[in-house]
Scaffold this motif. Structure first.
Motif, mmCIF file in Angstrom:
data_model
loop_
_atom_site.group_PDB
_atom_site.id
_atom_site.type_symbol
_atom_site.label_atom_id
_atom_site.label_comp_id
_atom_site.label_asym_id
_atom_site.label_seq_id
_atom_site.Cartn_x
_atom_site.Cartn_y
_atom_site.Cartn_z
ATOM 1 N N LEU A 106 0.822 -1.199 0.000
ATOM 2 C CA LEU A 106 0.000 0.000 0.000
ATOM 3 C C LEU A 106 0.859 1.254 0.000
ATOM 4 O O LEU A 106 0.543 2.247 -0.666
ATOM 5 N N LEU A 107 1.941 1.206 0.749
ATOM 6 C CA LEU A 107 2.845 2.354 0.810
ATOM 7 C C LEU A 107 3.512 2.586 -0.537
ATOM 8 O O LEU A 107 3.605 3.725 -1.022
ATOM 9 N N GLU A 108 3.954 1.527 -1.176
ATOM 10 C CA GLU A 108 4.679 1.664 -2.438
ATOM 11 C C GLU A 108 3.776 2.074 -3.592
ATOM 12 O O GLU A 108 4.235 2.725 -4.542
ATOM 13 N N THR A 109 2.504 1.709 -3.550
ATOM 14 C CA THR A 109 1.600 2.044 -4.651
ATOM 15 C C THR A 109 0.920 3.397 -4.475
ATOM 16 O O THR A 109 0.182 3.836 -5.364
ATOM 17 N N SER A 110 1.133 4.055 -3.341
ATOM 18 C CA SER A 110 0.574 5.394 -3.148
ATOM 19 C C SER A 110 1.389 6.409 -3.949
ATOM 20 O O SER A 110 2.506 6.124 -4.391
ATOM 21 N N SER A 111 0.830 7.596 -4.134
ATOM 22 C CA SER A 111 1.512 8.614 -4.934
ATOM 23 C C SER A 111 1.192 9.999 -4.407
ATOM 24 O O SER A 111 0.290 10.193 -3.591
ATOM 25 N N GLY A 112 1.953 10.985 -4.913
ATOM 26 C CA GLY A 112 1.704 12.380 -4.593
ATOM 27 C C GLY A 112 1.886 12.717 -3.127
ATOM 28 O O GLY A 112 2.743 12.162 -2.429
ATOM 29 N N SER A 113 1.030 13.622 -2.648
ATOM 30 C CA SER A 113 1.126 14.084 -1.258
ATOM 31 C C SER A 113 0.835 12.954 -0.274
ATOM 32 O O SER A 113 1.409 12.919 0.817
ATOM 33 N N ARG A 114 -0.053 12.032 -0.663
ATOM 34 C CA ARG A 114 -0.344 10.895 0.224
ATOM 35 C C ARG A 114 0.911 10.050 0.424
ATOM 36 O O ARG A 114 1.207 9.633 1.548
ATOM 37 N N ARG A 115 1.645 9.796 -0.637
ATOM 38 C CA ARG A 115 2.866 8.993 -0.529
ATOM 39 C C ARG A 115 3.885 9.685 0.375
ATOM 40 O O ARG A 115 4.497 9.034 1.227
ATOM 41 N N ARG A 116 4.053 10.987 0.201
ATOM 42 C CA ARG A 116 5.014 11.715 1.042
ATOM 43 C C ARG A 116 4.590 11.658 2.501
ATOM 44 O O ARG A 116 5.426 11.456 3.396
ATOM 45 N N ARG A 117 3.310 11.832 2.763
ATOM 46 C CA ARG A 117 2.822 11.784 4.138
ATOM 47 C C ARG A 117 3.028 10.399 4.745
ATOM 48 O O ARG A 117 3.490 10.271 5.893
ATOM 49 N N LEU A 118 2.678 9.351 3.993
ATOM 50 C CA LEU A 118 2.810 7.995 4.518
ATOM 51 C C LEU A 118 4.269 7.598 4.705
ATOM 52 O O LEU A 118 4.602 6.878 5.654
ATOM 53 N N LEU A 119 5.159 8.065 3.827
ATOM 54 C CA LEU A 119 6.592 7.781 3.986
ATOM 55 C C LEU A 119 7.138 8.444 5.241
ATOM 56 O O LEU A 119 7.916 7.828 5.996
#
Length: 478
Positions: free
Chosen positions: A331-344
């Motif tokens: 789920l973390l790897e397939t996220s993108s954009g601002s959501r990906r940055r927040r989750l990382l």
């Protein structure tokens, strides 16, 4: 041709009451959808008295309007009064111990009420209207169909123990196939979670033995969480399970049951003040709820034949742990954009994907368990002193049926000794009778483990189908 909102609501009322007037209890998708729409329309708080009055008013309006279908509406009137005036009170009385912690109208929900109506109509179809008490009894038998993972012992002469009637109850339906999610507090979270699971690839859901296409019903386990019950030692039990008694002709489970403590903790996390936008909080909570459901499904399997006797929790647990880590990492790897940055950033701080939610969930569960143990010991202490009221007050702070029964029995034991010392033998006899009644009630509702099961299992509560499964196991984290 599209209908206006008022026309749609009027049509819903006709369809709903038409079902009650002519049905034999066969589950109806349209009936359930209309009842759910009614709960969306009515202003909260929803109570059984409000719903009863609304249905009877609508029935009277349709009858006076001259519609031919409702000129003979005796069955609709009878089934409405039977359900609200007899079946619901009887259900509450039957589960006065198992569901003692629920408020009077916590059961007032659209799909639960639809099950009530369907069970009552089916009983009427079999028995007729001549014996209302028998209709109520038969309706309760149809409603009380769930207990979950509760192994029973086989005694001498191959006599198999049975689950007691007061242990079985009707979990609260939250989602029904072809109807959707029930109106209420958990609706947004469940709709988001089910859509989340629906778009997951097969490589995520397949190993967990979960298929959204086989999910006929998702229900909520309303029983009070008992932190010390041996069933909670079963890996991922707290996250939910496939109902082991709802199986289709192909051998697949069809109803999944989630625990209330899990939904409440995630709902509470979403409602707390946060810098994370509401939409993102819903996504995160849905991801974690989906993960817990998949992990629980991995233990249950897709059906009773998923695991044979060669599989044990010892061999299964590492597989489930790897599936959990792979799920959140994907789920973390397939996220993108601002959501990906927040989750990382969140994963870096918490040292695991979605750790900001998973840590809060595990903390909530740990605090709940610790608080329950604390109040349980206090209840036992007050009971040992003979302070029954104080013991019961402590036992009900965090509801737990076993703590309530244990404290009440222990308090009476102390009072019996006091009465004997003071020569009040009639009082001692009355207290002894009450203690025996409480003991039997506790066993019959599952709060106290049946002594025959203890003997049959030689004190070793089985956590899995394999006979070699040990009692102690490593608790799984979310």
């Amino acid at each position: 041709m599209s209908l206006s909102d008022s026309e749609f609501q009027s049509q819903c009322s006709r369809d709903l009451l038409g079902y009650l007037n002519f049905s034999d209890g066969t589950p109806g998708v349209r009936f359930r959808a209309c009842l759910n729409h009614l709960f969306e329309r009515l202003q909260p708080p929803h109570t059984f008295d409000v719903v009863r009055a609304f249905l009877l008013d609508e029935l009277n309006t349709l009858k006076q309007s001259g519609e031919s279908a409702f000129q003979q509406s005796d069955q609709a009137f009878r089934v409405i009064t039977q359900v609200f005036d007899a079946v619901i009170p009887a259900y509450r009385a039957h589960h006065r111990d198992l569901l003692f912690h629920l408020q009077p109208d916590e059961l007032c929900q659209s799909f639960f009420l639809s099950h009530m109506f369907e069970a009552t109509l089916s009983s009427v179809s079999d028995q007729g209207w001549s014996q209302p008490d028998l209709i109520t009894t038969e309706a309760l038998k149809r409603l009380n169909h769930y207990v979950g993972y509760r192994p029973v012992a086989v005694l001498e002469n191959d006599r198999r123990m049975q689950v007691y009637d007061h242990e079985r109850y009707c979990p609260l339906p939250l989602y029904l196939r072809d109807t959707g999610v029930a109106a209420g507090r958990y609706r947004k979270l469940l709709e988001s979670t089910l859509e989340f699971i629906r778009v997951l690839p097969e490589q995520m859901t397949g190993p967990a033995h979960f298929s959204i296409d086989r999910l006929d019903e998702l229900s909520l386990d309303l029983r009070a969480h008992d932190h010390l019950h041996p069933v909670n030692k079963r890996t991922n039990y707290m996250f939910g399970e496939w109902d082991p008694e709802v199986i289709d002709v192909r051998g697949f489970y069809r109803r999944f049951v989630v625990r209330r403590i899990i939904l409440d903790s995630l709902q509470r996390w979403m409602e707390l003040p946060s810098e994370i936008p509401e939409e993102e909080r819903l996504f995160d909570a849905s991801a974690v709820l989906a993960g817990t459901i998949l992990m629980a499904s991995a233990i249950s399997g897709s059906g009773p034949n998923t695991y044979d006797s060669s599989v044990s929790l010892t061999s299964l647990l590492p597989l489930v742990a790897r599936q959990r880590d792979s799920f959140y990492q994907s789920l973390l790897e397939t996220s993108s954009g601002s959501r990906r940055r927040r989750l990382l950033n969140s994963a870096k701080e918490s040292r695991q994907p979605f750790g900001h939610v998973r840590h809060q969930l595990n903390m909530y569960l740990s605090q709940y368990g610790a608080s329950q143990v604390q109040h349980r010991h206090l209840a036992s202490f007050f009971a040992a002193l003979g302070f029954e009221a104080a013991a019961c007050e402590e036992a009900t702070i965090i509801p737990c049926a076993s703590a309530r029964f244990e404290s009440e029995i222990q308090a009476r034991t102390m009072l019996i000794r006091r009465a004997i010392r003071q020569g009040e033998l009639s009082t001692a006899r009355m207290l002894l009778s009450e203690s025996l009644d409480l003991l039997h009630r506790g066993i019959h509702c599952g709060a106290i483990v049946d002594p025959w099961n203890i003997l049959g299992f030689q004190g070793m509560f089985p956590l899995f189908s394999a006979r070699k499964t040990p009692f102690r196991t490593i608790a799984s984290k979310s």
